[in-house]
Design an enzyme around this catalytic site. Sequence first.
Site, short mmCIF file in Angstrom:
data_model
loop_
_atom_site.label_atom_id
_atom_site.label_comp_id
_atom_site.label_asym_id
_atom_site.label_seq_id
_atom_site.Cartn_x
_atom_site.Cartn_y
_atom_site.Cartn_z
N LYS A 75 28.29 61.40 40.59
CA LYS A 75 27.58 62.31 39.52
C LYS A 75 27.94 61.97 38.13
O LYS A 75 27.12 62.39 37.29
CB LYS A 75 27.98 63.70 39.90
N ASP A 88 22.16 71.97 39.51
CA ASP A 88 23.16 72.78 40.31
C ASP A 88 23.47 74.13 39.26
O ASP A 88 23.40 75.10 39.88
CB ASP A 88 24.70 71.98 40.48
#
Length: 290
Positions: free
Chosen positions: A66, A102
């Site tokens: 990520k 997210d």
Amino acid sequence: MTTVYGVMGYPVHHSKSPAMHNAGFRALGIDAVYGRFEVSPAHLREAIDGLRALHIGGANVTLPHKKAVIPLLDEVNDDAVAIGAVNTIVNDGGRLFGLNTDAPGLVRSLEVAGVPMSDARVVLLGAGGAARAAVVGLARAGAESVVVAARRVESAEALVQDLGRPLASSECELSATGLDKLGAHFSNATLVVQATSATLAGSPSAQPFADALPLDAMNKDAWVTDLVYAPRETTVLKAASQLGLKTVDGLGMLLYQGVLAFEQWTNVAAPVNAMRDALEAGLASRVSQE
Ligand code: NDP
């Protein structure tokens, strides 16, 4: 021609994203398929170049890539840079745009559950990657304050220090404390966000962690959410429910980060119910295999 999407991770076999996104494509009759791409860190750059070469429509990025993916993309939105994590890539004719769904996924999940976000006074437990995304999402959603509480107070202080500048325009007051100093913060909170991994299924800390929280100090109108979704009813959510507090489980964040990615790729409203059903079926089958 069928458009291909996928999730890059290492390992990636556990990901529930293929079931969720393929259900979404099927429900809308979109000619697309979503798979798993197991990419080792040594091959990340080639895999990203491959998205361009193979005309992959877009991708999700999970652990451990990520952060490492950020410099490999053509553009990354400011909040993803602040969080230090991209979880979604959009391929716009060979130009790769990275973002983090997210943070807004958590917010959407809380809003759908009925949690008032504007002027929320939040206590956030944990200072890892999920907590970072949560702070950015909560501040952008109009929270009045976020107290970041961690067992190592220096990790909470570092998170607050790091995010202070990128979130300066949000007018959300950020502060740090230790997990052993929660009483006054809990009595003032409208929302507690559990973002540690302590409540994961099988963790020996799950029960002692919940037992140590002063949930009984919270206002009866307050909300408690746990980002952990396996189990869905964590020890913290169970204790909160028993005290009559309102709770939101972690499945919603997982669902809505996917919903927001789907909408980025397709530019149409995601079929949320079909995606939720697929996710729930995937998690149920995992539990029955364990
Ligand atoms: P990290 O490993 O980055 O951070 C974990 C955090 O939990 C650290 O602050 C760590 O503290 C703390 N912690 C772990 N065990 C304990 C304990 N026993 N007592 C107190 N603190 C503890 O993980 P992430 O932030 O990426 O993820 C955290 C959880 O959130 C995961 O379990 C994951 O399942 C869930 N998650 C859910 C998502 C969703 O979509 N619903 C999305 C992302 C994550 P220390 O640094 O001291 O070890």
